[in-house]
Design a protein around this motif. Structure first.
Motif, PDB file in Angstrom:
ATOM      1  N   ILE A   1     -10.539  18.449 -19.820  1.00 24.48           N
ATOM      2  CA  ILE A   1     -10.279  19.566 -18.907  1.00 24.48           C
ATOM      3  C   ILE A   1     -10.729  20.857 -19.593  1.00 24.48           C
ATOM      4  O   ILE A   1      -9.944  21.550 -20.249  1.00 24.48           O
TER       5      ILE A   1
ATOM      6  N   SER B   1     -12.354  21.789 -13.401  1.00 22.66           N
ATOM      7  CA  SER B   1     -11.387  20.770 -13.827  1.00 22.66           C
ATOM      8  C   SER B   1     -10.001  21.370 -14.085  1.00 22.66           C
ATOM      9  O   SER B   1      -8.980  20.717 -13.856  1.00 22.66           O
TER      10      SER B   1
ATOM     11  N   ALA C   1      -6.800  20.194 -11.964  1.00 24.70           N
ATOM     12  CA  ALA C   1      -5.690  19.566 -12.698  1.00 24.70           C
ATOM     13  C   ALA C   1      -4.343  19.940 -12.093  1.00 24.70           C
ATOM     14  O   ALA C   1      -3.429  19.113 -11.995  1.00 24.70           O
TER      15      ALA C   1
END
Length: 209
Positions: free
Chosen positions: A61, A66, A70
């Motif tokens: 991440i 990302s 998340a």
């Protein structure tokens, strides 16, 4: 210890320690360093911030997309795993806001933000506008090491660097670095560690200019 020896010992840039290759100029490397800069900006041990970045790296991440995907709960979990427990909730919120804005306003690419900036002041303004959690300290940490690829990167020293400058009697960092043949980024990084690891803790170290 002479100043050149001091800089050599304590001046390794944070990005190098993390294995981030800023000199490549790749967008993904810049984003990694921006994430790390946010983590290092809190009054937390360098080792804890480093460990937390490595947790983000372990889970892959490291991009704006990302981080946003998340979600808050996952970010808190990663922050806790890295040892960022004291600031986990607020930092998770900050990361979602900042990288969400980077994705929305600049296509997740910090180069787009840089190229849209007219000058050094506008660059700093745009970085701070990404979220209320981006202040002078975060901007200074990030832009300090971006100097090698971003000509408009010209941040003011952080309070800890200024503390070290006063201790050593250094007036202007750029002039001092040029006169002594020192790399500006490494000099400023070494002074940061002098301020944080020694002076702030009431310790001192003998350095000959």
């Amino acid at each position: 210890m002479k100043i050149k020896e001091f800089v050599k010992k304590y001046g390794t840039p944070f990005s190098r320690i993390l294995g981030i290759d800023l000199s490549s100029g790749r967008s993904e490397e810049l984003t990694k360093w921006f994430l790390a800069s946010i983590l290092y900006s809190k009054p937390i041990r360098e080792s804890s911030a480093t460990s937390t970045y490595e947790s983000f790296e372990a889970y892959g991440i490291l991009t704006a997309d990302s981080i946003v995907e998340a979600g808050w709960d996952e970010l808190v979990r990663i922050l806790d795993e890295g040892g960022y427990v004291r600031y986990d909730f607020s930092t998770a919120t900050k990361l979602l806001e900042v990288f969400g804005a980077l994705k929305r306003d600049y296509g997740s690419n910090l180069w787009n933000l840089y190229n849209a900036s007219k000058d050094s002041s506008d660059l700093e303004r745009r970085l701070k506008a990404l979220g209320k959690g981006i202040g002078d300290t975060t901007v200074s940490i990030f832009l300090r090491e971006m100097r090698e690829i971003w000509p408009k990167a010209d941040p003011q020293p952080t309070p800890l660097v200024k503390m070290a400058m006063r201790r050593l009697g250094i007036g202007d960092l750029k002039i001092f670095a040029k006169e002594r043949g020192l790399d500006l980024i490494r000099l400023e990084t070494a002074l940061l560690r002098l301020g944080k690891d020694y002076l702030k803790k009431g310790k001192d170290i003998e350095i000959q200019l």
